[in-house]
Scaffold this active site. Structure first.
Site, PDB file in Angstrom:
ATOM      1  N   ALA A 214       0.866  -1.190   0.000  1.00 41.56           N
ATOM      2  CA  ALA A 214       0.000   0.000   0.000  1.00 41.56           C
ATOM      3  C   ALA A 214       0.904   1.242   0.000  1.00 41.56           C
ATOM      4  O   ALA A 214       0.798   2.120   0.866  1.00 41.56           O
ATOM      5  CB  ALA A 214      -0.956  -0.016   1.192  1.00 41.56           C
TER       6      ALA A 214
ATOM      7  N   HIS B   5       2.989   4.603  -0.471  1.00 41.35           N
ATOM      8  CA  HIS B   5       2.641   6.029  -0.578  1.00 41.35           C
ATOM      9  C   HIS B   5       3.938   6.837  -0.610  1.00 41.35           C
ATOM     10  O   HIS B   5       5.039   6.251  -0.616  1.00 41.35           O
ATOM     11  CB  HIS B   5       1.726   6.433   0.585  1.00 41.35           C
ATOM     12  CG  HIS B   5       2.248   6.024   1.932  1.00 41.35           C
ATOM     13  ND1 HIS B   5       3.394   6.563   2.486  1.00 41.35           N
ATOM     14  CD2 HIS B   5       1.817   5.098   2.817  1.00 41.35           C
ATOM     15  CE1 HIS B   5       3.606   6.010   3.664  1.00 41.35           C
ATOM     16  NE2 HIS B   5       2.669   5.098   3.884  1.00 41.35           N
TER      17      HIS B   5
ATOM     18  N   GLY C  19       5.508   8.400   1.593  1.00 44.29           N
ATOM     19  CA  GLY C  19       6.433   8.118   2.704  1.00 44.29           C
ATOM     20  C   GLY C  19       7.388   7.003   2.300  1.00 44.29           C
ATOM     21  O   GLY C  19       8.604   7.097   2.491  1.00 44.29           O
ATOM     22  N   HIS C  20       6.840   5.924   1.707  1.00 48.79           N
ATOM     23  CA  HIS C  20       7.698   4.829   1.224  1.00 48.79           C
ATOM     24  C   HIS C  20       8.622   5.332   0.120  1.00 48.79           C
ATOM     25  O   HIS C  20       9.795   4.986   0.084  1.00 48.79           O
ATOM     26  CB  HIS C  20       6.853   3.679   0.658  1.00 48.79           C
ATOM     27  CG  HIS C  20       5.977   3.007   1.657  1.00 48.79           C
ATOM     28  ND1 HIS C  20       4.613   3.099   1.623  1.00 48.79           N
ATOM     29  CD2 HIS C  20       6.268   2.214   2.712  1.00 48.79           C
ATOM     30  CE1 HIS C  20       4.086   2.396   2.613  1.00 48.79           C
ATOM     31  NE2 HIS C  20       5.071   1.849   3.293  1.00 48.79           N
TER      32      HIS C  20
ATOM     33  N   GLY D   2      11.248   4.629   8.436  1.00 50.07           N
ATOM     34  CA  GLY D   2      10.690   5.974   8.632  1.00 50.07           C
ATOM     35  C   GLY D   2      10.616   6.340  10.106  1.00 50.07           C
ATOM     36  O   GLY D   2      10.392   5.491  10.964  1.00 50.07           O
TER      37      GLY D   2
ATOM     38  N   LYS E 100       8.277   7.963  11.442  1.00 54.13           N
ATOM     39  CA  LYS E 100       6.906   7.913  11.978  1.00 54.13           C
ATOM     40  C   LYS E 100       6.805   6.757  12.977  1.00 54.13           C
ATOM     41  O   LYS E 100       6.208   6.892  14.032  1.00 54.13           O
ATOM     42  CB  LYS E 100       5.876   7.731  10.859  1.00 54.13           C
ATOM     43  CG  LYS E 100       4.452   7.745  11.420  1.00 54.13           C
ATOM     44  CD  LYS E 100       3.420   7.575  10.360  1.00 54.13           C
ATOM     45  CE  LYS E 100       3.280   6.158   9.894  1.00 54.13           C
ATOM     46  NZ  LYS E 100       2.661   5.254  10.881  1.00 54.13           N
TER      47      LYS E 100
ATOM     48  N   VAL F 155       7.128  11.725   6.278  1.00 55.09           N
ATOM     49  CA  VAL F 155       6.556  12.498   5.164  1.00 55.09           C
ATOM     50  C   VAL F 155       5.093  12.761   5.511  1.00 55.09           C
ATOM     51  O   VAL F 155       4.389  11.859   5.974  1.00 55.09           O
ATOM     52  CB  VAL F 155       6.683  11.729   3.837  1.00 55.09           C
ATOM     53  CG1 VAL F 155       6.049  12.514   2.692  1.00 55.09           C
ATOM     54  CG2 VAL F 155       8.156  11.453   3.531  1.00 55.09           C
TER      55      VAL F 155
ATOM     56  N   ARG G  74      -2.589   3.105   6.608  1.00 54.57           N
ATOM     57  CA  ARG G  74      -3.881   3.038   7.317  1.00 54.57           C
ATOM     58  C   ARG G  74      -4.752   4.263   7.069  1.00 54.57           C
ATOM     59  O   ARG G  74      -5.953   4.215   7.320  1.00 54.57           O
ATOM     60  CB  ARG G  74      -3.659   2.859   8.820  1.00 54.57           C
ATOM     61  CG  ARG G  74      -3.219   1.456   9.185  1.00 54.57           C
ATOM     62  CD  ARG G  74      -3.293   1.226  10.681  1.00 54.57           C
ATOM     63  NE  ARG G  74      -2.937  -0.142  11.015  1.00 54.57           N
ATOM     64  CZ  ARG G  74      -1.704  -0.571  11.161  1.00 54.57           C
ATOM     65  NH1 ARG G  74      -0.686   0.252  10.996  1.00 54.57           N
ATOM     66  NH2 ARG G  74      -1.457  -1.834  11.459  1.00 54.57           N
TER      67      ARG G  74
END
Ligand code: PAF
Length: 253
Positions: free
Chosen positions: A32, A34, A36-37, A147, A149, A176, A187
């Site tokens: 999934a 995005h 950030g990845h 990351g 996060k 990000v 999520r």
């Protein structure tokens, strides 16, 4: 992009990269994908000769069955994103490939993993550390990217690698965010339209110089259900629920 599904094939390819003296960067993901990845692949692509990304929705790290069942999966779109980003190899194993032992062998940490997210997510970090150890052993990268996060995850993985003398640099990459400040997360796709509108207040409130009590009060006023807000290692960490979706974030104090 080469797509590989078994550990043996990946180890063989990795051997060729070592013989050719190519530095390998590795980005483990649960798909999934995005932005950030993407920031993780981009850093790896700049710093290494070869970038390997894995996609494996690791069932052992989900303490909540319905969270696992609802986890967003979109392999076709992910493959397109990886190809467009210039990633060299996608490792796409299944449960049998990663867990030939059926999860009878596990990696555990007995202190920090029991705090913050580990307090309510029983077995979560055991699943994360075990899968990351397995992936690092298969891929054997020079550098692996995580990351900020998931800051607790990053610290636990970094310390695991030091504790088990793994020859890999664990590289931390900044969170990000969407334009409204919400930390990117797979999520976020599960939020309803209304929850998505409320969600940015999590980061906004967490970033204020409030006491923990005032932070919690403000979040509750917006309809968040608090799992924890805690200050540790010069950071403020938070986990909240919006409806059924659990959001985490952290900011430097
Ligand atoms: O951060 C994640 O997506 C996962 O926890 C990881 C590191 C890929 C392990 O399954």
């Amino acid at each position: 992009m080469i797509i590989i599904k078994t550990a043996d094939e990946l180890k063989l390819l990795r051997k060729k990269f070592i013989e050719a003296k190519k530095d390998v960067g590795f980005v483990p993901t649960m798909g999934a994908l995005h932005s950030g990845h993407k920031s993780l692949f981009q850093k790896s692509l700049v710093e290494n000769d070869v970038t390997i990304v894995s996609i494996f929705v690791n069932s052992t790290q989900f303490n909540d069955r319905s969270d696992y069942a609802n986890y967003p999966i979109n392999i076709e779109k992910d493959v397109e994103i990886l190809e467009q980003s210039g990633v060299d190899v996608l490792f796409l194993p299944n449960y049998e490939v990663i867990y030939p032992d059926n999860y009878n062998y596990r990696i555990n940490e007995y202190l920090f993993s029991k705090t913050l997210c580990g307090r309510t997510r029983e077995g979560h970090f055991e699943g994360v550390l075990t899968v990351v150890m397995k992936l690092l052993n298969i891929v054997n990268p020079k550098r692996a990217y995580f990351g900020e996060k998931d800051y607790q995850q990053y610290l636990l993985i970094k310390n695991m690698c030091q504790s088990f003398f793994l020859d890999v640099d664990i590289i931390k990459c900044p969170t990000v965010r969407e334009v409204d400040g919400l930390a990117m997360s797979s999520r976020n796709l599960l939020l309803t339209k209304q929850e998505r509108e409320t969600a940015p207040h999590f980061y906004k409130i967490l970033s204020q110089p409030y006491t923990i009590k005032k932070t919690e009060e403000e979040l509750v006023n917006f309809g968040f259900i608090i799992d924890y807000i805690e200050d540790l290692h010069n950071r403020r960490f938070g986990a909240v629920y919006l409806g059924k979706v659990r959001l985490i974030d952290n900011v430097k104090l």
